[in-house]
Design a protein around this motif. Structure first.
Motif, PDB file in Angstrom:
ATOM      1  N   ALA A 132      -1.078  -1.456  -4.160  1.00  6.76           N
ATOM      2  CA  ALA A 132      -2.457  -0.977  -4.020  1.00  6.76           C
ATOM      3  C   ALA A 132      -2.481   0.548  -3.970  1.00  6.76           C
ATOM      4  O   ALA A 132      -1.475   1.204  -3.752  1.00  6.76           O
ATOM      5  N   SER A 133      -3.670   1.110  -4.142  1.00  8.32           N
ATOM      6  CA  SER A 133      -3.777   2.565  -4.226  1.00  8.32           C
ATOM      7  C   SER A 133      -3.861   3.225  -2.871  1.00  8.32           C
ATOM      8  O   SER A 133      -3.444   4.368  -2.711  1.00  8.32           O
ATOM      9  N   ASP A 134      -4.405   2.541  -1.841  1.00  9.45           N
ATOM     10  CA  ASP A 134      -4.489   3.162  -0.531  1.00  9.45           C
ATOM     11  C   ASP A 134      -3.151   3.138   0.151  1.00  9.45           C
ATOM     12  O   ASP A 134      -2.285   2.347  -0.161  1.00  9.45           O
ATOM     13  N   SER A 135      -2.952   4.044   1.119  1.00 14.37           N
ATOM     14  CA  SER A 135      -1.631   4.194   1.736  1.00 14.37           C
ATOM     15  C   SER A 135      -1.751   4.128   3.250  1.00 14.37           C
ATOM     16  O   SER A 135      -2.569   4.799   3.857  1.00 14.37           O
ATOM     17  N   HIS A 136      -0.926   3.273   3.840  1.00 13.47           N
ATOM     18  CA  HIS A 136      -0.807   3.223   5.299  1.00 13.47           C
ATOM     19  C   HIS A 136       0.503   3.882   5.701  1.00 13.47           C
ATOM     20  O   HIS A 136       1.335   4.194   4.894  1.00 13.47           O
ATOM     21  N   THR A 163      10.817   4.640   4.899  1.00 14.53           N
ATOM     22  CA  THR A 163      12.014   3.797   4.938  1.00 14.53           C
ATOM     23  C   THR A 163      11.749   2.305   4.814  1.00 14.53           C
ATOM     24  O   THR A 163      12.645   1.493   5.058  1.00 14.53           O
ATOM     25  N   GLY A 164      10.540   1.934   4.444  1.00  8.78           N
ATOM     26  CA  GLY A 164      10.232   0.519   4.247  1.00  8.78           C
ATOM     27  C   GLY A 164       9.094   0.375   3.263  1.00  8.78           C
ATOM     28  O   GLY A 164       8.808   1.282   2.475  1.00  8.78           O
ATOM     29  N   VAL A 165       8.439  -0.777   3.289  1.00  4.74           N
ATOM     30  CA  VAL A 165       7.241  -0.993   2.476  1.00  4.74           C
ATOM     31  C   VAL A 165       6.109  -1.389   3.404  1.00  4.74           C
ATOM     32  O   VAL A 165       6.314  -2.103   4.391  1.00  4.74           O
ATOM     33  N   THR A 183       0.808  -1.214   0.000  1.00  3.86           N
ATOM     34  CA  THR A 183       0.000   0.000   0.000  1.00  3.86           C
ATOM     35  C   THR A 183       0.845   1.270   0.000  1.00  3.86           C
ATOM     36  O   THR A 183       0.335   2.346  -0.297  1.00  3.86           O
ATOM     37  N   SER A 184       2.128   1.141   0.337  1.00  5.10           N
ATOM     38  CA  SER A 184       3.019   2.303   0.278  1.00  5.10           C
ATOM     39  C   SER A 184       4.435   1.789   0.074  1.00  5.10           C
ATOM     40  O   SER A 184       4.979   1.111   0.943  1.00  5.10           O
TER      41      SER A 184
END
Length: 336
Positions: free
Chosen positions: A331-335, A228-230, A210-211
């Motif tokens: 994905a399009s949403d971001s956490h 700094t990560g995924v 998501t990010s």
């Protein structure tokens, strides 16, 4: 408070302490000790220069080539993590520091041009490593031979073998003659890259991202910040698996990362797992690849259930996707 003589003595003792510290615990002191050992034909007690830094660095080593392109030119499984790590570490060297490896490649019938080529390099590196495997069975010894040359590596390996104990890169590098600091740093980087290329994935491969890694507009702060990560989108309570053998260095909770684990995999490689709902391991615990270490959650500064997975090489965060080939969907949403 003190007499003039007492102050003079204290000043003398402090100066002596500073000199002793510089001699035994700085790169300059290491060079002096190595030079003295060479001049007087004695054994040096100096550590390899990379041990004096947080991470590895050297005048003959650049960092621009150490992070692979995305996607990888060849699948990791096709050539192996060690070959990929060796190729990238070699590309990160200045031309002068590359000479021992290129000379060795020519001696063993491996094309030096192919060794530095982005597309052919990993395969050429594998051929070079295979040619050395008979004389240098361990990865540490083989990489020393690649970056320092066969004769210096053989000498260092024989000295370490005579002493007994583990054939670690640090012990081997201590026995190299002065002037091979770049080779030691390159070998250490190759080992770190090899470890990173061999890591598994903490959740199922098909998990959406998501990010991704890199600069982004922070979901809650609204400013441009480095991620700094995924972020891996998984339901609350999903099993989180450690990506390789290691030791738990941190198992705690804070307002930003939530419940977080940091695992040290050795060779300068560590991974972090943030925003968990439950931690299943403790600080100092040894964990095995694939072991369940946590359950995912939404703790800390988070906008939804997910796992923030972070990979660090020599204490510097890098994009985990650069070292792992898998069917990762974004994905399009971001956490957070």
């Amino acid at each position: 408070m003190f007499s003039r003589n007492a102050r003079g003595l204290l000043d003398f003792l402090m100066a002596a302490l500073c000199l002793w510290t510089a001699y035994h615990h700085t790169p300059a002191g290491a060079l002096v000790r190595r030079g003295a050992a060479w001049a007087f034909h004695t054994r040096s007690t100096a550590r390899p220069l990379l041990a004096y830094y947080d991470g590895v660095s050297s005048s003959g080593v650049t960092t621009s080539a150490l992070v692979p392109e995305s996607p990888l030119v060849r699948p990791i499984a096709e050539v192996g993590p060690l070959a990929y790590g060796t190729h990238l570490a070699l590309r990160g060297l200045q031309p002068k520091a590359q000479r021992p490896a290129l000379a060795l490649a020519a001696e063993l019938g491996v094309s030096s041009e192919a060794l530095l080529d982005e597309a052919q390099g990993p395969v050429a590196a594998r051929k070079l490593l295979e040619a050395l495997s008979g004389d240098f069975p361990s990865e540490e010894a083989r990489l020393t031979a690649v970056f320092a040359g066969r004769i210096p590596a053989r000498y260092a390996l024989d000295r370490v073998s005579a002493e007994g104990g583990a054939l670690t890169l640090e012990r081997i590098s201590r026995q190299l003659p002065p002037g091979f600091e770049d080779a030691t740093v390159a070998a250490a980087q190759a080992l770190a890259l090899t470890t990173a290329f061999g890591l598994a994935w903490p959740v199922p491969e098909s998990t959406p991202i998501t990010s991704p890694f890199g600069y982004r507009i922070h979901p809650t702060l609204g400013t441009r910040k480095m991620h700094t990560g995924v972020d891996l989108s998984v339901p609350q309570g999903t099993e989180v698996h450690v990506v390789d053998d290691g030791i738990v260095r941190r198992a705690s909770e804070d307002s930003v990362n939530g419940r977080v684990l940091i695992i040290d995999h050795g060779r300068g490689v560590s991974t972090a797992y943030c925003h968990n709902s439950e931690l299943l391991v403790k600080v100092g615990q040894h964990v095995k690849r694939g072991e369940i270490i946590a359950h995912s959650g939404n703790t800390g500064r988070s906008t939804g259930p997910h796992v923030h997975y972070q990979l660090e090489l020599s204490s510097q965060p890098v994009d985990p996707l650069r070292f792992h080939a898998g069917p990762h969907a974004v994905a399009s949403d971001s956490h957070l």
